[in-house]
Design an enzyme around this catalytic site. Structure first.
Site, PDB file in Angstrom:
ATOM      1  N   GLU A 341      93.678  58.588  38.291  1.00 15.92           N
ATOM      2  CA  GLU A 341      92.273  58.842  37.959  1.00 15.92           C
ATOM      3  C   GLU A 341      91.444  59.386  39.130  1.00 15.92           C
ATOM      4  OE1 GLU A 341      91.675  55.543  34.482  1.00 15.92           O
ATOM      5  OE2 GLU A 341      91.616  54.799  36.534  1.00 15.92           O
TER       6      GLU A 341
HETATM    7  C1  NGO Z   1      93.929  52.108  34.151  1.00 13.19           C
HETATM    8  C2  NGO Z   1      93.172  52.357  35.431  1.00 13.19           C
HETATM    9  C3  NGO Z   1      92.676  51.066  36.074  1.00 13.19           C
HETATM   10  C4  NGO Z   1      92.034  50.156  35.040  1.00 13.19           C
HETATM   11  C5  NGO Z   1      93.011  49.906  33.915  1.00 13.19           C
HETATM   12  C6  NGO Z   1      92.392  49.030  32.853  1.00 13.19           C
HETATM   13  C7  NGO Z   1      95.384  52.625  35.789  1.00 13.19           C
HETATM   14  C8  NGO Z   1      96.662  52.899  36.420  1.00 13.19           C
HETATM   15  N1  NGO Z   1      94.203  52.975  36.245  1.00 13.19           N
HETATM   16  O1  NGO Z   1      95.266  51.918  34.651  1.00 13.19           O
HETATM   17  O2  NGO Z   1      91.765  51.378  37.093  1.00 13.19           O
HETATM   18  O3  NGO Z   1      91.706  48.934  35.642  1.00 13.19           O
HETATM   19  O4  NGO Z   1      93.446  51.103  33.326  1.00 13.19           O
HETATM   20  O5  NGO Z   1      93.236  48.818  31.755  1.00 13.19           O
END
Ligand code: NGO
Length: 532
Positions: A341
């Site tokens: 992200e």
């Molecule tokens: C995503 C995000 C995290 C969140 C999570 C919540 C990943 C790898 N990045 O997973 O920052 O906490 O979802 O479900």
């Protein structure tokens, strides 16, 4: 530990305790067929029992690691039995005395556990003795976890219980399917104190998981002291989601976690999330931010808004120093560098920063692990991608695998322990869907993702993100029983996969959790035994 409004009330009428396996097995004998993760082979000897008594002794091969596993076994059994269970080593040609639990290191033990994945063992129970044989102390440790499950559920009690401490006669031959069997704890969104982390380690060990992934840094908190950049923990660690006081682990704390985990055959995988999910670091050192200005601490739950400065050499000094200190503290092979992200960077900038970070990890003689968004970055030998998508194909991952990358399977809609079980679950999120036990269990990590054959699957991990999780009770409610399902996927041969059988075995484990004061979600999918 504060108690939370967990959904402990049962939503279904109690049903009789299930009997699995051969109808000839009684309540004691059936424990052999209720082991989780399902072993490679189980051969009951109906009617035969070993009785653990005040006279029982524990003997091990004359080897410090085997002796340590023997001590671990005694530590597990003494509180509930109240028996002394003295532990000693055997000389090479000694035969163990009667009434002994013996742990033997034998290089030739089948099923060839000296090869990867480590951890095979054989367990034989006769009326006279219990013998666990393995090529490595890790195998002995797993044999001990199985033995624990062959004793009555009261063995989990922290105070003396009456017994009798009967072990069903028979033989188990066992070995793990995947080398990497893990769980992740997000200590950034909410900070968890040392006892909470160590208790989480105990939960992993019970079901033969062998990697603890610590998500140490994120926008909301930096949780590990770094001597060369002290404000990371002092300032970046001082808050958490919803503005609590946060906290961080000193390097001595971190070493304690590593040692406690190692004694339970668990490798710590530390994660420093880069280049996004970095607001806590930027708030401590504005020079790392793209505009050079320290942002305010962040206590919300949005993602994707932060990034380190890609063009600044200070960023790479920071990465080098942090990963250098962490590598020195971490005996395990992996450094997890996040990579998820990073919405503030275009693909070119992302590649620039993550290619450099990957090379820094390699220069510390560690193996890169990253969330699967790292796939397009250049291939470095041995690197591992952690797949958290919700689909069963990802061309970037398949392409990286063709170049030699290995994959840890953490599909968001199967393994994410922060997803709600049902619409009625008050904790957790639902962006990846609702995950009750069957959804967590009923898939095959070896065939799940297109272009990722079983040989490229290093293993399976269930991540627990903690935006909504604050206490141990809440950790355990979200973890049990889904982590147990994931542990079986990671350990057991695909040929043992059987939902109808698993749900009965799982049901039979709930009294163990109750005796161990473990909170769990009483899923309506499982025929739980009546509460005593
Ligand atoms: C995503 C995000 C995290 C969140 C999570 C919540 C990943 C790898 N990045 O997973 O920052 O906490 O979802 O479900």
């Amino acid at each position: 530990m504060s108690s939370a409004p967990l959904e402990q009330s049962r939503t279904h009428p109690p049903v009789p305790r299930p009997r699995t396996g051969s109808p000839a097995l009684d309540g004691v004998g059936s424990r052999l067929t209720e082991v989780i993760p399902a072993p490679v082979s189980v051969r009951p000897t109906p009617g035969v029992r070993y009785l653990l008594t005040a006279g029982t002794t524990i003997r091990t091969s004359d080897d410090p690691a085997a002796l340590a596993v023997g001590e671990h076994l005694a530590d597990l059994l003494r509180p509930a039995t109240g028996h002394p269970l003295p532990v000693a080593t055997l000389a090479a040609d000694d035969t163990p005395p009667a009434d002994t639990v013996t742990l033997l290191l034998e290089p030739a033990t089948e099923p060839a556990p000296a090869t990867e994945p480590d951890g095979g063992y054989r367990l034989d129970v006769t009326a006279e003795q219990v013998v666990i044989r393995a090529a490595t102390a890790t195998g002995l440790f797993y044999g001990v976890q199985t033995l624990r499950q062959l004793l009555p559920a009261e063995i989990e009690s922290t105070t003396v219980a009456p017994g009798p401490w009967e072990v069903p006669g028979g033989q188990i031959v066992d070995a793990p399917r995947f080398a990497y069997r893990g769980a992740m704890l997000d200590v950034s969104r909410h900070f968890f104190e040392m006892p909470d982390v160590l208790r989480f380690v105990d939960q992993l060990a019970r079901y033969k998981l062998n990697h603890l992934h610590l998500h140490l840094t994120d926008d909301q908190g930096w949780r590990i002291a770094i001597a060369s950049w002290p404000r990371l923990a002092e300032i970046g660690g001082a808050t958490e989601v919803d503005g609590g006081t946060g906290g961080y682990y000193t390097q001595a704390d971190y070493r304690t976690i590593v040692e406690y985990a190692a004694a339970r055959r668990i490798t710590v995988v530390p994660e420093i999330d880069l280049p996004g999910h970095t607001n806590a670091a930027l708030s401590a050192y504005g020079e790392l931010a793209p505009d050079g200005v320290a942002p305010a601490p962040y206590t919300g739950t949005e993602v994707g808004f932060s990034s380190v400065a890609v063009a600044s050499e200070r960023t790479y000094d920071f990465v080098d120093d942090v990963l250098g200190e962490l590598a020195a503290l971490t005996p395990g092979p992996y450094l997890h560098i996040g990579g998820d992200e990073a919405f503030k960077l275009d693909a070119t900038d992302y590649g620039t920063v993550m290619n450099r970070v990957q090379r820094i990890v390699a220069a510390k003689s560690k193996t890169v692990v990253g969330w699967h968004q790292l796939a397009p970055a250049e291939h470095v030998p041995g690197r591992v991608l952690q797949y958290w998508g919700t689909t069963t194909s990802d061309e970037n991952v398949a392409s990286a695998v063709r170049q030699g990358a290995r994959v840890i399977m953490s599909p968001g809609n199967r393994t994410y322990l922060d997803m709600k079980y049902t619409d009625a679950t008050t904790l957790g999120q639902d962006w990846a869907g609702l995950i009750d036990v069957r959804t967590a269990y009923d898939w095959d990590p070896g065939t799940y993702l297109d272009g990722v054959p079983a040989e490229s699957v290093l293993g399976v991990e269930a991540p627990l993100w903690t935006e909504t999780i604050r206490t141990v009770a809440e950790i355990e409610f979200m973890t049990y029983p889904r982590l147990v399902a994931v542990a079986e996927l990671a350990w057991s041969p695909a040929t043992t996969h059987d939902w109808d059988n698993f749900r009965l075995r799982l049901a039979a484990h709930s009294p163990r959790w109750t005796h161990a004061n473990i909170h769990f979600h009483p899923s309506p999918e499982i025929p739980w035994p009546p509460t005593q």
